[in-house]
Scaffold this active site. Structure first.
Site: not given
Length: 310
Positions: A170, A166
Site C-alpha cells: 500500500k 499489505y
C-alpha cells in the site's frame, strides 16, 4: 454545482463487492459508463441460477437506468487486463477514469508470514494497479485527459501489526502515485491516492458490529468521486472513513548540516532533535528536493554561512 460524470467511461477494479461496488454504483448513478471488474467466482442463487458478483453489480446499475458491463479477470493477468481495456474501447471509445480498488488480505505477523503470502499481496495490490494503469495510460495521454486513483491504506502510511505485506504494497502505491502524477501532468492526467477505512468482506470479524455500521463503504465514496472528477486535484493522499475526510502528506524537515568528519555519526546523534524539528518542514514537489536541500546546506557551510549552514 453537482458533480457529474455523464459520457465518461470508468473502470473500477475489485468492484463486485464492498468499496468497489459502491464506487461503481455511485459513478453510474452520476452518468458514467462503468466497467465492473472483479475476480470473484460465480454465486448460485436460490433458484439455481449463477452469476458472478460483477454481473450482479452490472444488473443493479442497469436496473437503475445506468450503463455498465462486467469483466471478470484478475488484475495480475496482463493479457486479460489488455482484453478488458480493448473491450472497453470497442464498446465506448474512450477511458476517462481508472479506480484501482482490487485487493486481498493475508494477515500474519512478519515472523510467521510465508514469503509466498508477501509476494501475493504485492502482486495483487502493487503490480495489479501498475498493470491496469499502464494498460490505460497511453489512451489517457492521447485524450489529454485521465483520472487514476490508487487505493492505499493507513496500514501503509502508518503501519499496522500483522500487515507487513499489505502495508508495504500500500505504501508502494503512494510512490507510484507520486511519480505518475508528475509524468501525467502535461497530458491532463491526475493521479491520486485514497486511503479508506470501511467495513468490507476483508474487515469482517476484525471490528465490532456497532463500529462496522459507521464504516459503511458509502461513507468513503464521496472522497473517491472528488478525486476522479473534472475538478480533481492531483498528487493527493485523501483519507476517508465514517464520513470523515483527512489528508496525509509525505514531508521533509529543514534538516541540519553535519558534514562528513570523523565524528559525524556522533554529531547526528547529538543533533537528532534539531534534525527532527518540524517547524520548517515542507512537502517536496519531487524527489530532487532532498538533494537540493542537502547540497544547498553543504554549499552554505562551505561558504561559512553560519545562519544557514549550521
Amino acid at each position: 454545482m453537482e458533480m457529474e460524470f455523464r459520457d465518461q467511461v470508468v473502470i473500477v477494479t475489485g468492484a463486485g463487492n464492498g468499496l468497489g461496488r459502491q464506487h461503481a454504483l455511485a459513478l453510474a448513478a452520476r452518468g458514467a459508463k462503468v466497467v465492473v471488474n472483479d475476480f470473484s467466482p460465480p454465486i448460485t442463487a436460490a433458484d439455481g441460477t449463477t452469476a458472478t458478483p460483477a454481473d450482479l453489480v452490472v444488473r443493479e446499475i442497469q436496473a437503475a437506468g445506468g450503463t455498465a458491463m462486467a469483466f471478470n479477470c484478475s488484475v495480475t493477468d496482463e493479457a486479460a487486463v489488455a482484453a478488458m481495456v480493448a473491450a472497453t474501447m470497442a464498446a465506448w471509445g474512450r477511458i476517462d477514469i481508472l479506480v484501482n480498488n482490487a485487493g486481498i488480505l493475508r494477515d500474519k505477523s512478519f515472523s510467521k508470514m510465508p514469503l509466498d503470502d508477501f509476494r501475493l499481496i504485492v502482486d495483487v495490490h502493487l503490480m495489479g494497479a501498475a498493470i491496469c494503469t499502464q494498460a490505460v495510460w497511453n489512451i489517457m495521454r492521447a485524450q489529454k485527459y485521465g483520472r487514476v486513483v490508487m487505493t492505499t491504506s493507513s496500514s501503509g502510511l502508518y503501519g499496522n501489526f500483522g500487515q507487513a505485506n499489505y502495508g508495504a504494497a500500500k505504501m508502494a502505491l503512494v510512490g507510484l502515485m507520486q511519480t505518475l502524477s508528475i509524468e501525467g501532468a502535461r497530458d491532463g492526467i491526475h493521479v491520486n491516492c485514497l486511503a479508506p477505512t470501511a467495513a468490507t468482506k476483508m474487515t469482517e470479524g476484525i471490528m465490532p458490529p456497532a463500529v462496522l455500521e459507521k464504516l459503511a463503504p458509502e461513507s468513503v465514496t464521496p472522497g473517491l468521486l472528488y478525486l476522479v472528477s473534472k475538478e480533481a486535484p492531483t498528487r493527493v493522499i485523501l483519507c476517508a472513513g465514517a464520513g470523515t475526510f483527512e489528508r496525509a502528506y509525505i514531508t521533509m524537515t529543514a534538516g541540519v548540516h553535519i558534514g562528513t568528519g570523523d565524528d559525524a555519526a556522533e554529531r547526528v546523534a547529538e543533533n537528532f532533535e534539531a534534525i527532527s524539528d518540524r517547524g520548517d518542514e515542507t512537502v517536496p514537489m519531487d524527489g530532487s528536493a532532498q538533494g537540493l536541500n542537502e547540497v544547498g546546506k553543504a554549499m552554505a557551510a562551505l561558504a561559512g554561512d553560519e545562519e544557514y549552514g549550521r
